[in-house]
Design a protein around this motif. Structure first.
Motif, PDB file in Angstrom:
ATOM      1  N   PHE A 110       0.012  26.556 -15.960  1.00 54.40           N
ATOM      2  CA  PHE A 110      -0.781  25.567 -16.679  1.00 54.40           C
ATOM      3  C   PHE A 110      -0.935  26.003 -18.136  1.00 54.40           C
ATOM      4  O   PHE A 110      -0.710  27.167 -18.469  1.00 54.40           O
ATOM      5  N   ASP A 111      -1.332  25.093 -18.987  1.00 56.21           N
ATOM      6  CA  ASP A 111      -1.611  25.445 -20.384  1.00 56.21           C
ATOM      7  C   ASP A 111      -2.894  26.263 -20.481  1.00 56.21           C
ATOM      8  O   ASP A 111      -2.990  27.200 -21.271  1.00 56.21           O
ATOM      9  N   PHE A 112      -3.899  25.898 -19.662  1.00 58.12           N
ATOM     10  CA  PHE A 112      -5.196  26.570 -19.695  1.00 58.12           C
ATOM     11  C   PHE A 112      -5.637  26.907 -18.274  1.00 58.12           C
ATOM     12  O   PHE A 112      -5.326  26.165 -17.329  1.00 58.12           O
ATOM     13  N   ALA A 113      -6.363  28.006 -18.116  1.00 60.37           N
ATOM     14  CA  ALA A 113      -6.875  28.427 -16.812  1.00 60.37           C
ATOM     15  C   ALA A 113      -7.906  27.418 -16.310  1.00 60.37           C
ATOM     16  O   ALA A 113      -8.712  26.908 -17.081  1.00 60.37           O
ATOM     17  N   ILE A 114      -7.880  27.158 -15.020  1.00 58.99           N
ATOM     18  CA  ILE A 114      -8.798  26.209 -14.391  1.00 58.99           C
ATOM     19  C   ILE A 114     -10.013  26.980 -13.862  1.00 58.99           C
ATOM     20  O   ILE A 114      -9.876  28.057 -13.306  1.00 58.99           O
TER      21      ILE A 114
ATOM     22  N   LEU B  96      -2.398  34.670  -4.445  1.00 55.15           N
ATOM     23  CA  LEU B  96      -1.590  33.507  -4.077  1.00 55.15           C
ATOM     24  C   LEU B  96      -2.197  32.830  -2.852  1.00 55.15           C
ATOM     25  O   LEU B  96      -2.672  33.506  -1.945  1.00 55.15           O
ATOM     26  N   ASN B  97      -2.162  31.503  -2.847  1.00 57.97           N
ATOM     27  CA  ASN B  97      -2.589  30.711  -1.699  1.00 57.97           C
ATOM     28  C   ASN B  97      -1.415  29.858  -1.256  1.00 57.97           C
ATOM     29  O   ASN B  97      -0.798  29.181  -2.074  1.00 57.97           O
TER      30      ASN B  97
ATOM     31  N   SER C  14      -3.278  32.509  -8.965  1.00 60.95           N
ATOM     32  CA  SER C  14      -4.520  32.826  -9.676  1.00 60.95           C
ATOM     33  C   SER C  14      -4.414  34.200 -10.306  1.00 60.95           C
ATOM     34  O   SER C  14      -3.772  35.100  -9.771  1.00 60.95           O
ATOM     35  N   ARG C  15      -5.074  34.332 -11.446  1.00 62.03           N
ATOM     36  CA  ARG C  15      -5.091  35.590 -12.201  1.00 62.03           C
ATOM     37  C   ARG C  15      -6.541  36.011 -12.368  1.00 62.03           C
ATOM     38  O   ARG C  15      -7.419  35.172 -12.531  1.00 62.03           O
TER      39      ARG C  15
ATOM     40  N   TRP D 155     -11.328  35.245 -10.174  1.00 61.96           N
ATOM     41  CA  TRP D 155      -9.963  34.738 -10.076  1.00 61.96           C
ATOM     42  C   TRP D 155      -9.948  33.312 -10.610  1.00 61.96           C
ATOM     43  O   TRP D 155     -10.756  32.488 -10.217  1.00 61.96           O
ATOM     44  N   ARG D 156      -9.016  33.030 -11.517  1.00 61.95           N
ATOM     45  CA  ARG D 156      -8.875  31.690 -12.098  1.00 61.95           C
ATOM     46  C   ARG D 156      -7.491  31.146 -11.795  1.00 61.95           C
ATOM     47  O   ARG D 156      -6.483  31.840 -11.917  1.00 61.95           O
ATOM     48  N   LEU D 157      -7.455  29.878 -11.434  1.00 62.83           N
ATOM     49  CA  LEU D 157      -6.195  29.204 -11.143  1.00 62.83           C
ATOM     50  C   LEU D 157      -5.407  29.058 -12.438  1.00 62.83           C
ATOM     51  O   LEU D 157      -5.916  28.507 -13.427  1.00 62.83           O
TER      52      LEU D 157
END
Length: 142
Positions: free
Chosen positions: A65-69, A88-89, A126-127, A133-135
């Motif tokens: 993504f451009d930005f973390a969710i 990972l999911n 996710s990171r 943890w952010r998607l």
């Protein structure tokens, strides 16, 4: 881990067939202590030799993504880096992994806990950003 057991009964609410993400109660002769603390969450049930492959390492076509969710700040997502830890999911399975190779649109990730999934199925990536943890993207198992 593989556990071979006979099915004793199966309860499916208002259905004749089970679909992914469906809730099913399966009665087995499995020792209940093995399932404590939801240790079977993300597990796959099926006939021997008819289940999808179990992966200890994933090759993923990555779409970041451009930005973390999930953050109030607009945190720009950087490319995946070698030796980076990710979450990972895949379906209901959740695992951690370490990036072993990464390019702009592909990555290989060694998994801490193996997952059973179909090839070409989707995974969320996710990171760890700050203390959560952010998607950051999605991928397809290749």
């Amino acid at each position: 881990h593989t556990a071979y057991r006979r099915q004793r009964q199966m309860c499916i609410r208002d259905r004749d067939k089970v679909y992914p993400s469906g809730l099913v109660a399966i009665g087995t002769d499995l020792d209940p202590s093995l399932t404590k603390s939801d240790s079977f969450v993300g597990a796959v049930v099926g006939h021997p030799n008819e289940l999808p492959e179990t992966y200890y390492s994933l090759n993923i076509d990555v779409n970041l993504f451009d930005f973390a969710i999930g953050s109030t700040d607009m945190i720009k997502v950087e490319k995946l880096k070698r030796n980076e830890a990710l979450r990972l999911n895949s379906g209901t399975a959740v695992t951690a992994g370490v990036v072993t190779t990464a390019s702009a649109d592909k990555a290989t990730i060694d998994l801490r806990r193996p997952i059973t999934a179909e090839q070409n199925s989707r995974v969320s990536i996710s990171r760890r950003i700050g203390d959560r943890w952010r998607l950051i993207g999605a991928g397809v198992i290749s």
